[in-house]
Design a protein around this motif. Structure first.
Motif, short mmCIF file in Angstrom:
data_model
loop_
_atom_site.label_atom_id
_atom_site.label_comp_id
_atom_site.label_asym_id
_atom_site.label_seq_id
_atom_site.Cartn_x
_atom_site.Cartn_y
_atom_site.Cartn_z
N PRO A 10 -9.70 -0.04 1.97
CA PRO A 10 -9.63 -0.43 3.39
C PRO A 10 -8.24 -0.34 4.02
O PRO A 10 -8.11 -0.36 5.24
N THR A 11 -7.18 -0.22 3.19
CA THR A 11 -5.83 -0.19 3.76
C THR A 11 -5.04 1.06 3.38
O THR A 11 -3.83 1.12 3.61
N ARG A 12 -5.70 2.07 2.80
CA ARG A 12 -4.95 3.26 2.39
C ARG A 12 -5.83 4.51 2.49
O ARG A 12 -7.01 4.47 2.13
N VAL A 13 -5.24 5.60 2.98
CA VAL A 13 -5.97 6.86 3.11
C VAL A 13 -5.14 7.99 2.48
O VAL A 13 -3.92 7.86 2.30
N ARG A 14 -5.85 9.08 2.14
CA ARG A 14 -5.18 10.31 1.69
C ARG A 14 -5.53 11.43 2.66
O ARG A 14 -6.71 11.71 2.90
N PRO A 49 -0.88 4.51 10.80
CA PRO A 49 -0.12 4.42 9.54
C PRO A 49 0.85 3.26 9.54
O PRO A 49 1.37 2.84 10.58
N LEU A 50 1.12 2.73 8.35
CA LEU A 50 2.10 1.68 8.15
C LEU A 50 3.12 2.17 7.12
O LEU A 50 2.76 2.44 5.97
N GLY A 51 4.36 2.28 7.51
CA GLY A 51 5.39 2.71 6.58
C GLY A 51 5.38 4.21 6.37
O GLY A 51 4.70 4.98 7.06
N GLN A 52 6.16 4.64 5.37
CA GLN A 52 6.32 6.06 5.08
C GLN A 52 5.24 6.55 4.11
O GLN A 52 4.84 5.83 3.21
N PRO A 53 4.80 7.81 4.29
CA PRO A 53 3.76 8.36 3.40
C PRO A 53 4.35 8.84 2.08
O PRO A 53 5.56 9.10 1.97
N GLU A 54 3.50 8.94 1.07
CA GLU A 54 3.86 9.58 -0.19
C GLU A 54 3.29 11.00 -0.14
O GLU A 54 2.08 11.19 -0.20
N VAL A 55 4.17 11.98 -0.02
CA VAL A 55 3.76 13.37 0.20
C VAL A 55 3.86 14.16 -1.10
O VAL A 55 4.85 14.05 -1.84
N ILE A 58 -2.55 2.04 5.97
CA ILE A 58 -3.00 2.02 7.36
C ILE A 58 -3.38 0.59 7.76
O ILE A 58 -3.61 -0.26 6.89
N ARG A 59 -3.42 0.37 9.05
CA ARG A 59 -3.96 -0.90 9.54
C ARG A 59 -5.46 -0.95 9.25
O ARG A 59 -6.18 -0.02 9.61
N PRO A 60 -5.91 -2.02 8.62
CA PRO A 60 -7.34 -2.10 8.32
C PRO A 60 -8.16 -2.36 9.58
O PRO A 60 -7.65 -2.92 10.56
N ALA A 61 -9.40 -1.94 9.54
CA ALA A 61 -10.31 -2.28 10.65
C ALA A 61 -10.65 -3.76 10.54
O ALA A 61 -11.03 -4.24 9.47
N ILE A 62 -10.48 -4.48 11.63
CA ILE A 62 -10.69 -5.93 11.62
C ILE A 62 -11.73 -6.30 12.67
O ILE A 62 -11.68 -5.83 13.80
N GLU A 63 -12.64 -7.14 12.25
CA GLU A 63 -13.63 -7.66 13.20
C GLU A 63 -13.19 -9.05 13.63
O GLU A 63 -13.04 -9.96 12.80
N ILE A 64 -12.92 -9.20 14.92
CA ILE A 64 -12.47 -10.49 15.44
C ILE A 64 -13.62 -11.49 15.35
O ILE A 64 -14.71 -11.26 15.89
N PRO A 65 -13.42 -12.61 14.67
CA PRO A 65 -14.49 -13.60 14.51
C PRO A 65 -14.73 -14.38 15.81
O PRO A 65 -13.89 -14.36 16.72
N ASP A 66 -15.84 -15.06 15.87
CA ASP A 66 -16.11 -15.95 17.01
C ASP A 66 -15.23 -17.19 16.85
O ASP A 66 -15.43 -18.01 15.96
N TYR A 67 -14.25 -17.30 17.73
CA TYR A 67 -13.30 -18.41 17.61
C TYR A 67 -13.59 -19.55 18.58
O TYR A 67 -12.81 -20.51 18.67
N SER A 68 -14.69 -19.45 19.29
CA SER A 68 -14.99 -20.47 20.30
C SER A 68 -15.30 -21.84 19.70
O SER A 68 -15.22 -22.86 20.39
N GLU A 84 -0.91 -3.29 -0.06
CA GLU A 84 -0.03 -3.75 -1.14
C GLU A 84 1.44 -3.41 -0.88
O GLU A 84 2.32 -4.25 -1.08
N LYS A 85 1.70 -2.18 -0.47
CA LYS A 85 3.10 -1.75 -0.26
C LYS A 85 3.72 -2.54 0.90
O LYS A 85 4.89 -2.95 0.83
N LEU A 86 2.95 -2.75 1.96
CA LEU A 86 3.45 -3.52 3.10
C LEU A 86 3.78 -4.94 2.67
O LEU A 86 4.82 -5.50 3.06
N LEU A 87 2.90 -5.54 1.86
CA LEU A 87 3.14 -6.90 1.38
C LEU A 87 4.39 -6.96 0.51
O LEU A 87 5.22 -7.86 0.65
#
Length: 464
Positions: free
Chosen positions: A10-14, A87-93, A112-122, A300-303
């Motif tokens: 969910p947080t990394r692509v090639r 993208p987040l940060g530098q790629p590994e090429v 990459i930024r993961p897809a996030i579903e905003i919860p019902d916060y009401s 992981e790398k961002l963390l």
């Protein structure tokens, strides 16, 4: 150019990219031109060496390497845009194929930024401290003001708690006087705790001219942390005298004519402070509840980078200004290095989740930042940095940090939206109405900023 994207998690692509060789022409021309300016070949003027001669003398491979290094960022950016990922940060090429005159192929793995579903916060509900100002609170505030207007008068008697003594100090370690362990004419208020441990007991009961010796752990200097034998000599004793609490004091210490008016103003100020603290507390607790509702994968790398950044800032900036290292800090905090690492990682995760969720909420709610909001935020940031607004603004523009400031304000607005939808009650069970204005938005921006940048939230600061 052909490109394809593969989701690794969910947080990394090639990205897999193939580039026809003719698309390298501009970069090849630039490579020959650059090499032309760097080398000399007998029989040719500098910058006029034919490409075939460069290939013969220095190798076609060197030219290709230069061209590919020049072209890769452009092709990578095109592939990212085509794949519509953030993208987040530098790629590994990794260059998988390079055939001269035919094709260039490479892969690029990037977080990459993961897809996030905003919860019902009401349905978020939080409880905050009630705004209560007691007579004791007011008296304490006025007493603190009274302390600021205290005067000192020399006395011929033994020093007692609360007196101001003038002292000479000399510190020895292993029988040797420290080069930075001698001080004369130091003014010290007995009981303030502003000097060495043990000094209060040593000077209490001494008259001018009296001397005493005690041992204490040094808090700074060349022998910091070592036990020292400290000699202290009292050269003068002065008693602190507080002004009478009356209308005359009110006129001297404030713009008010009477003591009652001064007390009323103190009460109002304390109420405003507590209301601000209450609003900040509500924002922090609502944010905590929002984070519990949302599933946010963390790259992981961002963390790893965020944890390292927080540790670096603490060690080389905050602790450096205090004159202590990390080991001393952990000793003061009563924490092991393992506990500190775990705590830092937990805070980093919270900061990243906060940024991801609120950024997504900004997009969902289509929140915009106007010039007035940005200017107000810039002025507050300038004040906290110790720079003038003009200096700070110039530094922000030159550093390309305007989007960062816009993001901070936008996240503050997103949190304000969630707080407005939440149910907030105080410890008395009374509903708390938080005003939806620019001050609240800026306060929310501060709350978010503290979490994202790793500062202690207001509640933790107060506890500390």
């Amino acid at each position: 150019m052909k490109s394809a994207v593969e989701t690794l998690n969910p947080t990394r692509v090639r990205l897999t990219v193939e580039v026809p060789f003719e698309e390298l022409k501009d970069s090849l021309d630039a490579a020959y031109k650059k090499i032309n300016q760097q080398v000399t070949v007998k029989g040719f003027r500098k910058g006029k060496i034919p490409a075939r001669v460069i290939d013969q003398r220095f190798g076609r491979g060197a030219v290709l390497e230069e061209a590919v290094n020049d072209a890769l960022p452009k092709f990578y950016t095109e592939a990212i845009n085509e794949a519509e990922v953030n993208p987040l940060g530098q790629p590994e090429v990794d260059i998988t194929e390079l055939k001269d005159g035919e094709t260039l192929a490479f892969t690029a793995e990037v977080d990459i930024r993961p897809a996030i579903e905003i919860p019902d916060y009401s349905g978020i509900e939080v409880t905050v401290d009630a705004v209560e100002v007691t007579d004791e609170d007011v008296d304490k505030s006025v007493e603190q003001l009274r302390e600021r207007f205290a005067s000192t008068n020399p006395v011929e008697r033994a020093a007692a708690d609360g007196d101001v003594v003038t002292i000479d100090l000399e510190a020895k370690v292993d029988g040797e006087v420290l080069a930075d362990g001698v001080a004369s004419g130091v003014s010290y208020t007995i009981g303030s705790g502003e000097l060495l441990d043990g000094i209060d007991e040593a000077v209490t009961g001494l008259e001018a001219g009296g001397e005493a010796t005690f041992t204490s752990e040094l808090k700074g200097g060349s022998a910091e942390g070592k036990e020292a034998e400290v000699s202290v000599k009292v050269t003068a004793v002065a008693a602190r005298e507080l002004p009478e609490l009356d209308d005359e004091f009110a006129q001297m210490a404030s713009e008010f004519d009477t003591l009652e008016e001064l007390k009323a103003d103190s009460r109002k100020r304390l109420e405003n402070m507590k209301q601000y603290d209450q609003a900040t507390q509500a924002q922090e607790r609502v944010l905590d509840e929002l984070l519990k509702l949302a599933e946010v994968p963390i790259p992981e790398k961002l963390l790893e980078d965020e944890v390292n950044t927080r540790k670096h800032n603490l060690e080389h900036h905050q602790l450096g200004q205090m004159g202590i290292d990390l080991a001393k800090y952990l000793e003061i905090q009563g924490k092991t290095e393992e506990e500190f690492d775990a705590e830092t990682k937990e805070q980093a995760v919270k900061g990243i989740k906060t940024q991801f969720i609120l950024d997504e909420l900004v997009n969902k709610e289509k929140l915009n930042v106007n010039q007035e909001e940005l200017t107000e935020h810039l002025m507050r940031r300038a004040a906290s940095s110790g720079m003038s607004p003009d200096q700070f603004a110039q530094a922000v523009v030159e550093g390309g940090q305007v989007p960062m400031l816009v993001g901070e304000v936008a996240r503050g607005k997103a949190l304000a939206v969630v707080v407005e939808a939440a149910k907030v009650v105080d410890t008395n069970g009374e509903a708390v109405e938080l005003e939806d204005d620019e001050d609240e938005t800026e306060a929310a921006a501060e709350t978010v900023e503290a979490v994202v940048e790793g500062e202690a939230p207001a509640e933790e600061k107060n506890e500390a």
